[in-house]
Motif scaffolding. Sequence first.
Motif, PDB file in Angstrom:
ATOM      1  N   ASN A  49      -0.443   8.990 -12.848  1.00  0.00           N
ATOM      2  CA  ASN A  49      -0.989   7.879 -12.052  1.00  0.00           C
ATOM      3  C   ASN A  49      -2.512   7.882 -12.191  1.00  0.00           C
ATOM      4  N   GLU A  50      -2.979   7.511 -13.353  1.00  0.00           N
ATOM      5  CA  GLU A  50      -4.414   7.555 -13.601  1.00  0.00           C
ATOM      6  C   GLU A  50      -5.134   6.466 -12.822  1.00  0.00           C
ATOM      7  N   TRP A  93      -4.185  -1.798  -8.237  1.00  0.00           N
ATOM      8  CA  TRP A  93      -5.329  -0.933  -8.414  1.00  0.00           C
ATOM      9  C   TRP A  93      -4.901   0.456  -7.976  1.00  0.00           C
ATOM     10  N   GLN A  94      -4.902   1.416  -8.889  1.00  0.00           N
ATOM     11  CA  GLN A  94      -4.606   2.809  -8.542  1.00  0.00           C
ATOM     12  C   GLN A  94      -5.928   3.513  -8.309  1.00  0.00           C
ATOM     13  N   GLY A  95      -6.114   3.988  -7.087  1.00  0.00           N
ATOM     14  CA  GLY A  95      -7.333   4.706  -6.749  1.00  0.00           C
ATOM     15  C   GLY A  95      -7.082   6.201  -6.677  1.00  0.00           C
ATOM     16  N   GLU A  96      -8.020   6.922  -6.103  1.00  0.00           N
ATOM     17  CA  GLU A  96      -7.906   8.382  -5.977  1.00  0.00           C
ATOM     18  C   GLU A  96      -6.740   8.794  -5.091  1.00  0.00           C
ATOM     19  N   VAL A 132       0.863  -1.173   0.000  1.00  0.00           N
ATOM     20  CA  VAL A 132       0.000   0.000   0.000  1.00  0.00           C
ATOM     21  C   VAL A 132       0.899   1.223   0.000  1.00  0.00           C
ATOM     22  N   MET A 133       0.620   2.130  -0.923  1.00  0.00           N
ATOM     23  CA  MET A 133       1.409   3.343  -1.030  1.00  0.00           C
ATOM     24  C   MET A 133       0.463   4.521  -1.221  1.00  0.00           C
ATOM     25  N   ALA A 134       0.705   5.595  -0.475  1.00  0.00           N
ATOM     26  CA  ALA A 134      -0.076   6.814  -0.657  1.00  0.00           C
ATOM     27  C   ALA A 134       0.394   7.465  -1.952  1.00  0.00           C
ATOM     28  N   ARG A 135      -0.385   7.284  -2.992  1.00  0.00           N
ATOM     29  CA  ARG A 135      -0.049   7.855  -4.295  1.00  0.00           C
ATOM     30  C   ARG A 135      -1.333   8.375  -4.920  1.00  0.00           C
ATOM     31  N   TYR A 192      -7.993  -3.137  -2.024  1.00  0.00           N
ATOM     32  CA  TYR A 192      -8.272  -1.727  -2.265  1.00  0.00           C
ATOM     33  C   TYR A 192      -9.631  -1.333  -1.684  1.00  0.00           C
ATOM     34  N   LEU A 193     -10.611  -2.171  -1.882  1.00  0.00           N
ATOM     35  CA  LEU A 193     -11.958  -1.831  -1.415  1.00  0.00           C
ATOM     36  C   LEU A 193     -12.055  -1.827   0.108  1.00  0.00           C
TER      37      LEU A 193
END
Length: 179
Positions: free
Chosen positions: A132-133, A150-153, A123-126, A176-177
């Motif tokens: 990073n779409e 999974w890249q999220g917001e 997990v990375m804060a990005r 992610y969820l």
Amino acid sequence: MASMVCAAFLGIGVAVGASLSRDSSASHVVDLSLEQPTDWIDDVCASFRVFGRKYQPLVDVGPDDPAAFAELVQRTIGIDMAVPTFDEGASIFEGTRVVAIDGAPGIELFYRNAAGDLLSVFVMARPASPENEVTDVQETIRDNLTVSWWQGERTLVAVVGPSSDANMPDLAKAAYLKL
């Protein structure tokens, strides 16, 4: 004059002796260039290989202290989260540690699947950006490892494990969820 010649020969003798006495069978360290192109996927695969496969997982926080886990994640990457639990695929949580991913701090969580194989959730804060779409679950194979992410917001979640494990995309989405 004779003493200077003697000292010169002595110096040459010491230098030759030192070079000949080196152990030529000593193992050599591979020098990896810092300019070698790598990306975050290479970083998570390298961390998984070093800390997950060859050794028992090296953890900063063990599986029996959820408060310490939450504090480590908040302090390291600034995200509030509890230890993700999975219904299937990665049932045994073994601990977590701080890692560097793409030059930024991240968290690696260690799990075991039903077959006893080690899986890691990174997990990375990005935050999402043009570079990073936001994505749906993506997957790639690097050597014998599957990486699903999974890249999220606000975060990137990646699951790394053996390429033979078909549940990796489902685990990445579930992880992610649960954030």
